[in-house]
Design an enzyme around this catalytic site. Structure first.
Site, PDB file in Angstrom:
ATOM      1  N   ASN A  75      -5.791  18.684 -10.970  1.00  0.00           N
ATOM      2  CA  ASN A  75      -6.006  19.767 -11.930  1.00  0.00           C
ATOM      3  C   ASN A  75      -6.830  20.929 -11.356  1.00  0.00           C
ATOM      4  OD1 ASN A  75      -6.699  20.926 -14.806  1.00  0.00           O
ATOM      5  ND2 ASN A  75      -8.684  20.414 -13.878  1.00  0.00           N
ATOM      6  N   TYR A 142      -1.820  33.051  -5.912  1.00  0.00           N
ATOM      7  CA  TYR A 142      -1.806  32.054  -6.990  1.00  0.00           C
ATOM      8  C   TYR A 142      -0.368  31.651  -7.345  1.00  0.00           C
ATOM      9  CZ  TYR A 142      -2.825  29.824 -11.479  1.00  0.00           C
ATOM     10  OH  TYR A 142      -2.906  28.917 -12.518  1.00  0.00           O
TER      11      TYR A 142
HETATM   12  N1  LIG Z   1      -6.424  28.505 -18.035  1.00  0.00           N
HETATM   13  C1  LIG Z   1      -5.132  28.828 -18.021  1.00  0.00           C
HETATM   14  O1  LIG Z   1      -4.642  29.645 -18.825  1.00  0.00           O
HETATM   15  C2  LIG Z   1      -4.216  28.171 -17.029  1.00  0.00           C
HETATM   16  C3  LIG Z   1      -2.861  28.522 -17.063  1.00  0.00           C
HETATM   17  C4  LIG Z   1      -1.998  27.919 -16.152  1.00  0.00           C
HETATM   18  C5  LIG Z   1      -2.474  26.985 -15.266  1.00  0.00           C
HETATM   19  N2  LIG Z   1      -3.795  26.650 -15.245  1.00  0.00           N
HETATM   20  C6  LIG Z   1      -4.236  25.646 -14.278  1.00  0.00           C
HETATM   21  O2  LIG Z   1      -5.011  24.668 -14.945  1.00  0.00           O
HETATM   22  C7  LIG Z   1      -5.923  24.068 -14.022  1.00  0.00           C
HETATM   23  C8  LIG Z   1      -7.307  24.034 -14.636  1.00  0.00           C
HETATM   24  O3  LIG Z   1      -7.752  25.375 -14.782  1.00  0.00           O
HETATM   25  P1  LIG Z   1      -8.834  25.829 -15.871  1.00  0.00           P
HETATM   26  O4  LIG Z   1      -8.203  26.917 -16.651  1.00  0.00           O
HETATM   27  O5  LIG Z   1      -9.413  24.661 -16.559  1.00  0.00           O
HETATM   28  O6  LIG Z   1      -9.880  26.532 -14.879  1.00  0.00           O
HETATM   29  P2  LIG Z   1     -11.457  26.499 -14.800  1.00  0.00           P
HETATM   30  O7  LIG Z   1     -12.066  26.470 -16.153  1.00  0.00           O
HETATM   31  O8  LIG Z   1     -11.806  27.610 -13.878  1.00  0.00           O
HETATM   32  O9  LIG Z   1     -11.768  25.073 -14.097  1.00  0.00           O
HETATM   33  C9  LIG Z   1     -11.425  24.857 -12.772  1.00  0.00           C
HETATM   34  C10 LIG Z   1     -11.913  23.477 -12.349  1.00  0.00           C
HETATM   35  O10 LIG Z   1     -11.573  23.329 -10.960  1.00  0.00           O
HETATM   36  C11 LIG Z   1     -12.749  22.956 -10.241  1.00  0.00           C
HETATM   37  N3  LIG Z   1     -12.774  23.535  -8.917  1.00  0.00           N
HETATM   38  C12 LIG Z   1     -12.709  24.861  -8.601  1.00  0.00           C
HETATM   39  N4  LIG Z   1     -12.881  25.021  -7.286  1.00  0.00           N
HETATM   40  C13 LIG Z   1     -13.066  23.774  -6.767  1.00  0.00           C
HETATM   41  C14 LIG Z   1     -13.317  23.294  -5.465  1.00  0.00           C
HETATM   42  N5  LIG Z   1     -13.410  24.118  -4.434  1.00  0.00           N
HETATM   43  N6  LIG Z   1     -13.450  21.948  -5.281  1.00  0.00           N
HETATM   44  C15 LIG Z   1     -13.379  21.103  -6.324  1.00  0.00           C
HETATM   45  N7  LIG Z   1     -13.135  21.506  -7.591  1.00  0.00           N
HETATM   46  C16 LIG Z   1     -13.001  22.832  -7.798  1.00  0.00           C
HETATM   47  C17 LIG Z   1     -13.914  23.528 -11.064  1.00  0.00           C
HETATM   48  O11 LIG Z   1     -15.076  22.740 -10.830  1.00  0.00           O
HETATM   49  P3  LIG Z   1     -16.325  23.200  -9.906  1.00  0.00           P
HETATM   50  O12 LIG Z   1     -16.452  24.683 -10.029  1.00  0.00           O
HETATM   51  O13 LIG Z   1     -17.464  22.413 -10.470  1.00  0.00           O
HETATM   52  O14 LIG Z   1     -15.961  22.759  -8.523  1.00  0.00           O
HETATM   53  C18 LIG Z   1     -13.415  23.327 -12.487  1.00  0.00           C
HETATM   54  O15 LIG Z   1     -13.739  22.042 -12.940  1.00  0.00           O
HETATM   55  C19 LIG Z   1      -5.831  24.902 -12.737  1.00  0.00           C
HETATM   56  O16 LIG Z   1      -5.013  24.243 -11.806  1.00  0.00           O
HETATM   57  C20 LIG Z   1      -5.159  26.184 -13.188  1.00  0.00           C
HETATM   58  O17 LIG Z   1      -4.453  26.819 -12.147  1.00  0.00           O
HETATM   59  C21 LIG Z   1      -4.682  27.229 -16.115  1.00  0.00           C
END
Ligand SMILES: NC(=O)c1ccc[n+]([C@@H]2O[C@H](COP(=O)([O-])OP(=O)(O)OC[C@H]3O[C@@H](n4cnc5c(N)ncnc54)[C@H](OP(=O)(O)O)[C@@H]3O)[C@@H](O)[C@H]2O)c1
Length: 240
Positions: A75, A142
């Protein structure tokens, strides 16, 4: 007992997955992110930077092979800089591909090799994006990282068929829709000259069109209860 390994559990969708799963006493979760924000008797955490190639080279997954079902949810993800291609920063490009592509590939490889003789169900879920199928200016890295993840998912399933493991093991790539997390905040703070869709994403927030992470997590968990009936390896939660 069901054993889950989930990346990106400190906030957003990953944290919502953990909170939903821990409601069931049968579930144990092993989470990975740089920061730890969850403390629970059935949750263990590894603080790692999954965009560090040395971390990926030395990674070992602690998998409990006494479980009935093993699930890996890739994720963790990052948007990276929102900029048009001539203005991309090399460091940021490499970091984004390492986290969004290399990390899920390495984790999937370790997961499948370390559980080669496991007799129960094994599921890999890659959290992708609608941006994998739609070119969005400012998001070249991305979009391409997520379409790479989708293709990786399809190849894993081809290999599972060839090895006779497709009945008990499956890999899915799931676009979660537009989720109300930090990532959306980052998108809304982009500069309009780098991103022509800025107002569209501001409107998603203003018009209450973002979905809460706990709703998306619950929906994905529900969809996957019947994973053997799902035909497509790559799909969106919006299809259900
Ligand atoms: N939000 C949306 O609308 C959306 C839409 C389509 C897809 N997605 C996908 O959904 C997934 C979750 O995204 P989200 O929206 O929940 O984003 P988010 O709130 O920014 O969370 C991202 C997570 O990834 C972790 N992460 C980031 N960099 C990291 C690293 N270098 N090593 C280990 N962990 C890392 C962060 O933890 P730490 O910072 O503590 O490391 C955090 O727990 C992603 O793959 C994103 O591409 C999201």
């Amino acid at each position: 007992m069901n054993y889950y390994i989930i990346t990106g559990t400190s906030r957003g969708l990953g944290k919502a997955f953990v909170e939903a799963l821990l409601k069931d006493e049968q579930n144990f979760v092993f989470g990975i992110s740089r920061e730890q924000t969850i403390h629970h008797s059935r949750y263990k955490h590894l603080s790692l930077d999954l965009s560090d190639s040395n971390v990926l080279k030395n990674l070992q997954l602690p998998i409990d092979l006494t479980a009935n079902k093993l699930v890996l949810i890739n994720n963790a993800g990052r948007l990276g800089d929102i900029k048009h291609v001539p203005n991309l920063d090399v460091e940021d490009v490499v970091t984004t591909y390492l986290l969004n592509n290399a990390a899920p590939v390495v984790l999937s490889s370790l997961f499948l090799s370390q559980t080669n003789h496991f007799k129960g169900e094994r599921i890999i879920i890659n959290i992708s994006s609608g941006a994998a199928h739609r070119p969005i200016d400012g998001w070249s890295v991305y979009c391409s990282s997520k379409s790479g993840l989708d293709m990786f998912t399809k190849v894993v399933n081809e290999e599972l068929k060839l090895s006779g493991n497709h009945e008990n093991t499956r890999c899915f790539s799931i676009a979660p829709g537009v989720v109300d997390t930090n990532m959306q905040q980052e998108i809304r703070s982009a500069e309009s000259e780098n991103f022509s869709s800025l107002q569209t994403f501001k409107d998603f927030k203003n018009n209450d069109e973002l979905v809460a992470p706990n709703e998306v997590a619950k929906k994905i968990i529900t969809i996957l209860t019947d994973w053997k009936t799902i035909q497509d390896a790559v799909f969106s939660v919006r299809d259900y």
